[in-house]
Motif scaffolding. Sequence first.
Motif, PDB file in Angstrom:
ATOM      1  N   SER A  35      12.526   5.698  -1.392  1.00 43.01           N
ATOM      2  CA  SER A  35      12.645   5.213  -0.014  1.00 43.01           C
ATOM      3  C   SER A  35      13.373   3.879  -0.049  1.00 43.01           C
ATOM      4  N   VAL A  83       9.908   2.479  -3.797  1.00 43.19           N
ATOM      5  CA  VAL A  83      10.353   1.947  -2.504  1.00 43.19           C
ATOM      6  C   VAL A  83      11.185   0.694  -2.753  1.00 43.19           C
ATOM      7  N   ALA A 141       7.268   4.576   4.681  1.00 42.64           N
ATOM      8  CA  ALA A 141       7.944   5.051   3.475  1.00 42.64           C
ATOM      9  C   ALA A 141       7.089   6.086   2.751  1.00 42.64           C
TER      10      ALA A 141
END
Length: 334
Positions: free
Chosen positions: A6, A90, A85
């Motif tokens: 993400s 991430v 997310a």
Amino acid sequence: MVPKYSLIIPILDEESTIFELYRRISPVMDHLDGLVELILVNDGSRDRSLDLIRDLHEKDPRVCYLSFARNFGHQIAVTAGLNFARGQAVVILDADLQDPPELIPELVRQWQQGYEVVYAQRTQRRQEGWFKRCTAYVFYRLLRQLADVDIPTDTGDFCLMDRRVVDVLNAMPERNRYLRGLRSWIGFRQTAVPFERDPRFAGEVKYTFHKSLGLAINGLVSFSKIPLRFSTYLGLFAAVVAVIMAVLVVYWRVFYPKSPLTGYAIIAVAIFFLGAVQLFSIGILGEYIGRIYEEVKNRPLYTLAEVAGFTDSAAVQPSPRSKPTPSGNRDRLC
């Protein structure tokens, strides 16, 4: 399908950079070893940023977006992206291209070697004025000395975090969020990747001196009790000075009755000095009390006007103390 990566990018009046940002980040997403979602968080933009984000979403199903009902600030925009997310890794970066997307594969390589937090550390700030460089240099080192945790110097929000770290961040209830400090407080295995920060690609600087100062104060107050202790020490110092001055005034009055130091001037100076100490201490105390006031209100961190690109169609307003269910009125698989 659940993405592996993400990428979170807050957007505030970035119509001049969005397409260049997508042009540079798209090949990076293509070469990552898994599905990717690009989460663009519109933080109440007043230009055509939201329209351009919608166009990207229509052309590329990997592009998801959140649009706030108003401007809530950079740190809250990043927080919203973290809430939504879904990736195992991430990445947070800015939209102005000062954080180069081409560095993401190196962050991923460090993550694959077992680090849960990989932060980008600036070695040089290109085309930034001497005042900005000096104040940033002093602040980061002052914060590191005063904070209760070890916050690395010359680091911003540009980083990669493992899913475990993101889940802990999403569970933290703080409202005045200084994410780079929270990231350090959480712990886990962390490492740095050095890079040279590029100048802004286009548009105006969003972090003005006033906003930067506010973020600096927020970081200092959120991770250190030393300002409170400093006000205590300053009060003790003022008390000692007051006692010394009282003794001196009596001495001068007895032995040098005609000395100008026994007049109104020294009294006025003492009053102004003590008044300044009191106001300064009250100001520091007010910063902490203000944060308590914000916390006890327990309002949502943000309100969403539009969400697109997430799989769950049930519109749920995120709770400030829990991870929200991704939702929206423009549902599309990322």
